[in-house]
Design a protein around this motif. Structure first.
Motif, PDB file in Angstrom:
ATOM      1  N   ALA A 115       0.863  -1.186   0.000  1.00 30.34           N
ATOM      2  CA  ALA A 115       0.000   0.000   0.000  1.00 30.34           C
ATOM      3  C   ALA A 115       0.896   1.231   0.000  1.00 30.34           C
ATOM      4  CB  ALA A 115      -0.911   0.002   1.226  1.00 30.34           C
ATOM      5  N   THR A 116       1.168   1.742  -1.179  1.00 30.68           N
ATOM      6  CA  THR A 116       2.029   2.920  -1.291  1.00 30.68           C
ATOM      7  C   THR A 116       1.236   4.190  -1.567  1.00 30.68           C
ATOM      8  OG1 THR A 116       2.385   2.402  -3.632  1.00 30.68           O
ATOM      9  CG2 THR A 116       4.032   1.611  -2.051  1.00 30.68           C
ATOM     10  N   ASP A 117       0.156   4.073  -2.335  1.00 27.21           N
ATOM     11  CA  ASP A 117      -0.630   5.254  -2.672  1.00 27.21           C
ATOM     12  C   ASP A 117      -2.061   5.139  -2.170  1.00 27.21           C
ATOM     13  OD1 ASP A 117      -1.390   3.221  -4.287  1.00 27.21           O
ATOM     14  OD2 ASP A 117      -1.259   4.326  -6.183  1.00 27.21           O
ATOM     15  N   ILE A 118      -2.278   4.280  -1.161  1.00 28.60           N
ATOM     16  CA  ILE A 118      -3.595   4.092  -0.578  1.00 28.60           C
ATOM     17  C   ILE A 118      -3.404   3.744   0.890  1.00 28.60           C
ATOM     18  CG2 ILE A 118      -3.662   1.630  -1.145  1.00 28.60           C
ATOM     19  CD1 ILE A 118      -6.644   1.867  -1.620  1.00 28.60           C
ATOM     20  N   ASP A 119      -4.340   4.156   1.736  1.00 30.54           N
ATOM     21  CA  ASP A 119      -4.186   3.865   3.160  1.00 30.54           C
ATOM     22  C   ASP A 119      -4.430   2.375   3.417  1.00 30.54           C
ATOM     23  OD1 ASP A 119      -7.136   3.485   3.725  1.00 30.54           O
ATOM     24  OD2 ASP A 119      -7.149   5.583   3.075  1.00 30.54           O
ATOM     25  N   VAL A 120      -3.947   1.917   4.568  1.00 26.46           N
ATOM     26  CA  VAL A 120      -3.971   0.493   4.884  1.00 26.46           C
ATOM     27  C   VAL A 120      -5.396  -0.047   4.937  1.00 26.46           C
ATOM     28  CG1 VAL A 120      -3.438  -1.233   6.653  1.00 26.46           C
ATOM     29  CG2 VAL A 120      -1.771   0.548   6.091  1.00 26.46           C
ATOM     30  N   GLY A 121      -6.307   0.680   5.590  1.00 21.27           N
ATOM     31  CA  GLY A 121      -7.677   0.204   5.717  1.00 21.27           C
ATOM     32  C   GLY A 121      -8.331  -0.036   4.376  1.00 21.27           C
ATOM     33  N   ASN A 122      -8.204   0.916   3.466  1.00 21.31           N
ATOM     34  CA  ASN A 122      -8.804   0.766   2.145  1.00 21.31           C
ATOM     35  C   ASN A 122      -8.086  -0.289   1.315  1.00 21.31           C
ATOM     36  OD1 ASN A 122     -11.002   2.580   2.270  1.00 21.31           O
ATOM     37  ND2 ASN A 122      -9.600   4.301   2.072  1.00 21.31           N
ATOM     38  N   ALA A 123      -6.797  -0.465   1.548  1.00 26.23           N
ATOM     39  CA  ALA A 123      -6.068  -1.528   0.850  1.00 26.23           C
ATOM     40  C   ALA A 123      -6.611  -2.898   1.255  1.00 26.23           C
ATOM     41  CB  ALA A 123      -4.574  -1.436   1.165  1.00 26.23           C
ATOM     42  N   ILE A 124      -6.909  -3.063   2.539  1.00 24.23           N
ATOM     43  CA  ILE A 124      -7.469  -4.326   3.025  1.00 24.23           C
ATOM     44  C   ILE A 124      -8.846  -4.567   2.406  1.00 24.23           C
ATOM     45  CG2 ILE A 124      -8.382  -5.490   5.074  1.00 24.23           C
ATOM     46  CD1 ILE A 124      -6.145  -4.055   6.677  1.00 24.23           C
ATOM     47  N   LEU A 125      -9.692  -3.540   2.418  1.00 27.23           N
ATOM     48  CA  LEU A 125     -11.041  -3.692   1.877  1.00 27.23           C
ATOM     49  C   LEU A 125     -11.022  -3.952   0.375  1.00 27.23           C
ATOM     50  CD1 LEU A 125     -12.945  -0.908   3.855  1.00 27.23           C
ATOM     51  CD2 LEU A 125     -13.113  -3.381   4.159  1.00 27.23           C
ATOM     52  N   SER A 126     -10.113  -3.306  -0.335  1.00 25.99           N
ATOM     53  CA  SER A 126     -10.003  -3.533  -1.777  1.00 25.99           C
ATOM     54  C   SER A 126      -9.578  -4.966  -2.068  1.00 25.99           C
ATOM     55  CB  SER A 126      -9.005  -2.556  -2.402  1.00 25.99           C
ATOM     56  OG  SER A 126      -9.481  -1.225  -2.315  1.00 25.99           O
ATOM     57  N   TYR A 127      -8.613  -5.446  -1.287  1.00 31.74           N
ATOM     58  CA  TYR A 127      -8.152  -6.822  -1.462  1.00 31.74           C
ATOM     59  C   TYR A 127      -9.292  -7.805  -1.181  1.00 31.74           C
ATOM     60  CZ  TYR A 127      -5.488 -11.116  -0.879  1.00 31.74           C
ATOM     61  OH  TYR A 127      -5.026 -12.398  -0.995  1.00 31.74           O
ATOM     62  N   ALA A 128     -10.014  -7.591  -0.080  1.00 27.27           N
ATOM     63  CA  ALA A 128     -11.107  -8.487   0.281  1.00 27.27           C
ATOM     64  C   ALA A 128     -12.184  -8.503  -0.803  1.00 27.27           C
ATOM     65  CB  ALA A 128     -11.711  -8.081   1.625  1.00 27.27           C
ATOM     66  N   ALA A 129     -12.457  -7.335  -1.383  1.00 27.16           N
ATOM     67  CA  ALA A 129     -13.469  -7.260  -2.445  1.00 27.16           C
ATOM     68  C   ALA A 129     -12.986  -7.956  -3.707  1.00 27.16           C
ATOM     69  CB  ALA A 129     -13.806  -5.798  -2.730  1.00 27.16           C
ATOM     70  N   ASP A 130     -11.733  -7.732  -4.064  1.00 28.05           N
ATOM     71  CA  ASP A 130     -11.184  -8.347  -5.273  1.00 28.05           C
ATOM     72  C   ASP A 130     -11.170  -9.870  -5.174  1.00 28.05           C
ATOM     73  OD1 ASP A 130     -10.799  -5.853  -6.348  1.00 28.05           O
ATOM     74  OD2 ASP A 130      -8.660  -5.756  -5.871  1.00 28.05           O
ATOM     75  N   ARG A 131     -10.939 -10.364  -3.961  1.00 26.78           N
ATOM     76  CA  ARG A 131     -10.863 -11.819  -3.769  1.00 26.78           C
ATOM     77  C   ARG A 131     -12.202 -12.433  -3.370  1.00 26.78           C
ATOM     78  NH1 ARG A 131      -5.293 -13.092  -3.901  1.00 26.78           N
ATOM     79  NH2 ARG A 131      -6.030 -15.249  -3.941  1.00 26.78           N
ATOM     80  N   ALA A 132     -13.248 -11.611  -3.338  1.00 26.66           N
ATOM     81  CA  ALA A 132     -14.594 -12.077  -2.979  1.00 26.66           C
ATOM     82  C   ALA A 132     -14.601 -12.797  -1.633  1.00 26.66           C
ATOM     83  CB  ALA A 132     -15.156 -12.985  -4.069  1.00 26.66           C
ATOM     84  N   ALA A 133     -13.920 -12.201  -0.663  1.00 24.59           N
ATOM     85  CA  ALA A 133     -13.875 -12.782   0.678  1.00 24.59           C
ATOM     86  C   ALA A 133     -15.245 -12.674   1.351  1.00 24.59           C
ATOM     87  CB  ALA A 133     -12.812 -12.088   1.524  1.00 24.59           C
TER      88      ALA A 133
END
Length: 275
Positions: A220-238
């Motif tokens: 996460a270089t250009d995005i905050d940690v919280g949103n990076a986690i949520l983006s990852y979870a959404a992309d992986r359909a967690a």
């Protein structure tokens, strides 16, 4: 094992995602479920009493009581329909006291379930989340206000940063992880290179519990940690997220940490937090 769960009902809304999710979770775990509905009394400054008619105050109190009674009635009917052993309770309290009361009550349960704070909502769910997280000593599952599905644990993402808080959350989530088909241990880095392999020990620990676990790292270089986690979870359909609930004390109050607040503000999947 999760055998005793409490959910904070939302009397101001006819549809209560937290209650529906808690009922499905209790059913899957074979747990007893307690539904609490707070009838919130208006907090009126002493100097303003003379300017507010007594019947106005009485109507507000009566309306809060009726909404709480309606909430527990809906909860009981839904729990009975799903065959979940449950009990209900209406608690009358001032807004300032209700959240603290819930945190104290949650100490006597394996897990509490609370609705995500909703923008522009009159229900003080943000206070209930903080009290459950920092005041109960127990894990809390925060349910998105957009949630419509029952509990699903096929794919669980566990956030890991090596901290004691993260370890506590993963330990508290163990009964739910045991019901999962796939667990991802997620590490969010800031782009700095390291010769170490962070997370390998925790991944090994989870594997020894016979979990199907994989270790994932994102930057996460250009995005905050919280949103990076949520983006990852959404992309992986967690289906479900596990993370430490971070905060720091200011005198006797707790302030949510940045990543925790970001998750709560934008969450799209049920999240277990522990502190």
């Amino acid at each position: 094992m999760l055998k005793d769960i409490v959910v904070n009902l939302t009397p101001s809304q006819p549809r209560d995602p937290a209650a529906d999710f808690a009922i499905s979770l209790a059913g899957q775990c074979g747990a007893h479920l307690t539904g609490l509905a707070f009838a919130l009394e208006p907090a009126i400054p002493a100097g303003a009493m003379g300017g507010i008619a007594g019947d106005v105050i009485d109507r507000a109190v009566a309306e809060a009581q009726q909404q709480a009674k309606d909430a527990v009635t809906r909860f009981e009917a839904a729990a009975n329909k799903q065959g979940v052993l449950s009990e209900k309770q209406v608690i009358t309290a001032l807004v300032a006291d209700a959240a603290n009361r819930f945190g104290q009550i949650a100490r006597h349960f394996d897990l509490s379930v609370v609705l995500q704070p909703e923008p522009d909502s009159i229900a003080p769910n943000d206070l209930f989340v903080e009290s459950a997280l920092f005041g109960s000593g127990r894990p809390v599952v925060v349910v998105p206000y957009i949630q419509r599905d029952a509990v699903k644990l096929d794919h669980v993402v566990c956030c890991w940063d090596g901290s004691a808080t993260a370890a506590r959350a993963i330990g508290d989530a163990a009964p739910l992880l045991a019901m999962s088909k796939r667990v991802e241990l997620l590490i969010v880095t800031t782009g700095e290179k390291s010769d170490e392999e962070p997370g390998a020990d925790m991944a090994t620990h989870l594997a020894r519990h016979k979990l199907n676990v994989t270790l994932q790292r994102i930057t996460a270089t250009d995005i905050d940690v919280g949103n990076a986690i949520l983006s990852y979870a959404a992309d992986r359909a967690a289906d479900f997220l596990v993370m430490g609930g971070y905060g720091h004390s200011r005198w006797r109050e707790f302030l949510l940490g940045g990543a925790t607040r970001q998750i709560l503000a934008s969450m799209t999947l049920p999240t277990l937090m522990s502190h």
